[in-house]
Design a protein around this motif. Structure first.
Motif: not given
Lengths: 292, 331
Positions: A229-234, B156-159, B269-271
């Motif tokens: 879920y965080l992936v989608k938001i952040l 990754v979200g913070m970055v 994959i996230l970055m």
């Protein structure tokens, strides 16, 4: 001459202290900053006035986060996966590690080789995906529990610990007529609480933080854990928590601040727990390092 | 127990002696040896039964499944029913533009990680070791482990938030200093720096645990003796501490090199995004993209298999080399 030596040592000590303080700042700053941003007043956030400590106070972001049923469901799912997953992990790991710790067990060497080989070579993601599909685990909760039921590294840690328990204890229990399962349950387990704690911590943190198997195996949004879920938001910005709840300008302020609040919500449980378990996991890493 | 152990050895010998007398007897006595052991260890076998089945199903069956790399797999025909195509997918991969780019990216990311990421935990452990035991030392340790417990998604979200050109703190600072803000996440030249730096931030404290353990096992008498001989603190580090750490450093280095082809794809994959594929795309995300998202199971599987094999060869050869040069090895 002696004084110069002492002076040098003093300077060196000061130098180390400065570096260590820097380390503390580097490690803590991002988290403190995120926290401050999440509770500051939206105006201060928008004006970029927050650098370290919160400016003003607002629960608005957290309210939006907690008012969202999707977050609660994701949170519930994560707790479910962490709880059930860790129980399965620990039982399976101990059941494998204990026989492997018994020097008299005739299949010890072959099984040890059999499992360590999988550390170095694997079929890879595609054959695993096909298998999970074939087994009917795809898009069920068990896809996150069963395929990762045992970590080889943790088996080695547990086995190494069990080997330190004196053989004579096991022998005397046998003379009293106990079988191996009773011995494991009544004698080994009570003596192994430190290593059980290590296993619980490592496995639980793993479940809490994992998103990738959910990404592959769980397209059903109702089953997805918090991290996905965080992936989608952040990261993908595909979920907008403030979408329908607020008018235009307030909305754009809130969308940013919500991200900070959401990070805190995901991180806080672990931040609260890990310092208390530190001595256990340091021990775990050390045991693992000696043997692995 | 002791008796059983003797019996066990004796029966083992019995098998060996009889071996000369013919294959049938050999098989028979081996079987009887096996049966006796199974009867004796029945509870232990009961315990390992499920774990062993788990390994067969979830680790060895996928290994068998790798044969789809040599087939033209279609889900409707199944693994066995799909036709063989030999090395076709491997040729296809190496003739594509991707092969060179992916391998180069994997190797470069690892090289940078070895150069920057590998020494930092060692230096950190050495400095920490110079602090006398105390509250401050414990605080530094606890704080340095913290990032390890934060998930990749949050990192990754913070970055992404911090580096955002729209109000991310780093860009705010850059603008305050009078420069133009940078859209870091879509600039290929920044990808490796961000990837490596966040990796170091997350793991340096955690990785230092092993070195600290090794440091605490160095005999304090060595330091006493060195002090009496008038060795300075620096000399002590060079002549006692570092040699004491060497085996640990070498083992971890072998492991690191052995993992070379496996760049943690959860983070990549996230970055990454199409704007940075040129430098950010590595083998495992590519396999994920082409295989699971694109449905080219056989091709992706072949690429993955190539990756695993290279990785395995690397590990084995580095281990062998280390054994030869330093007598330190994983096995």
């Amino acid at each position: 001459m002696l004084d110069i030596g002492r002076l040098k040592r003093k300077i060196f000590d000061v130098f180390i202290y400065i570096i260590m303080c820097l380390v503390i700042v580097i490690c803590l700053y991002p988290i403190v900053y995120v926290f401050s941003m999440s509770i500051s007043s939206p105006l201060a956030v928008a004006k970029q006035e927050v650098w370290l400590l919160p400016k003003g106070f607002s629960r608005g972001a957290y309210k939006l986060v907690f008012d969202n049923p999707d977050i609660w469901r994701a949170y519930y799912n994560t707790i479910w996966y962490t709880l059930i997953g860790t129980i399965v992990n620990v039982i399976m790991t101990v059941a494998l590690a204990y026989p492997l710790s018994r020097k008299s067990f005739f299949a010890r060497e072959p099984i040890m080789f059999f499992i360590t080989f999988t550390m170095f070579f694997s079929g890879g993601i595609i054959p695993s995906f096909i298998l999970i599909n074939k087994l009917g685990l795809y898009n069920t909760r068990w896809a996150l529990i069963i395929p990762g039921a045992i970590g080889v590294f943790y088996v080695i840690i547990a086995r190494t610990y069990f080997e330190t328990i004196p053989e004579s204890l096991i022998e005397s229990a046998k003379l009293d007529g106990a079988n191996e399962v009773t011995i494991l349950w009544k004698i080994i387990m009570p003596l192994s609480m430190p290593i059980i704690a290590v296993l619980i911590l490592f496995y639980a943190v793993g479940h809490w933080n994992s998103y990738f198997s959910a990404l592959i195996y769980l397209p059903n949004q109702k089953l997805q854990p918090l991290q996905l879920y965080l992936v989608k938001i952040l990261i993908e910005n595909t979920q907008d928590l403030a979408a329908n709840m607020l008018p235009g300008e307030q909305k754009s302020l809130a969308t940013m601040q919500i991200k900070y609040a959401v990070i805190m919500v995901a991180v806080v449980p672990i931040l609260c727990v890990y310092p208390f378990l530190q001595k256990y996991f340091v021990k775990g890493v050390m045991i693992g390092a000696i043997k692995a | 127990m002791f008796n059983k152990y003797v019996n066990n050895i004796a029966s083992n010998k019995y098998v060996n002696n009889k071996a000369a007398e013919g294959p049938l007897i050999k098989v028979q006595s081996a079987l009887s040896w096996l049966c006796r052991n199974i009867a004796r260890d029945k509870y232990l076998i009961l315990l390992v039964l499920f774990p062993v089945i788990y390994f067969i199903v979830f680790h060895y069956i996928p290994m068998y499944g790798v044969i789809i790399a040599f087939k033209d797999f279609s889900p409707s025909k199944g693994i066995l029913g799909s036709p063989w195509v030999g090395l076709r997918w491997f040729y296809e991969f190496f003739n594509s533009n991707y092969a060179f780019r992916l391998i180069r990216n994997v190797l470069l990311l690892n090289l940078y990680n070895l150069v920057w990421g590998f020494p930092i935990p060692i230096m950190f452990a050495l400095l920490l070791n110079e602090l006398k035991n105390g509250l401050f030392k414990r605080i530094v340790q606890t704080v340095s482990y913290l990032p390890h417990f934060i998930s990749v998604v949050v990192i990754v979200g913070m970055v992404v938030i911090f580096l955002s050109p729209y109000g991310g703190i780093i860009n705010v600072i850059i603008e305050k200093l009078g420069y133009k803000s940078i859209n870091f996440m879509s600039k290929p030249e920044w990808f490796r720096t961000i990837y490596i730096a966040t990796g170091i931030w997350q793991e340096f404290g955690w990785n230092s645990i092993i070195y600290l353990a090794a440091l605490s096992s160095i005999d304090p008498q060595l330091y006493e003796a060195a002090k009496i001989d008038g060795a300075s603190r620096w000399k002590q580090v060079i002549h006692i501490t570092l040699p004491g750490l060497a085996p640990t450093i070498i083992i971890l280095f072998i492991l690191q090199v052995g993992r070379m082809m496996k760049v943690g794809f959860e983070k990549i994959i996230l970055m990454y995004n199409p704007a940075t594929y040129e430098v950010s795309d590595v083998i495992s995300p590519y396999v994920y993209r082409v295989g699971l998202l694109g449905g080219e199971f056989s091709f992706a599987s072949a690429v993955d298999l190539f990756n695993s094999v290279i990785n395995f060869i690397l590990l084995v050869s580095v281990n062998k080399l280390s054994k030869k040069l330093t007598d330190i090895a994983l096995w």
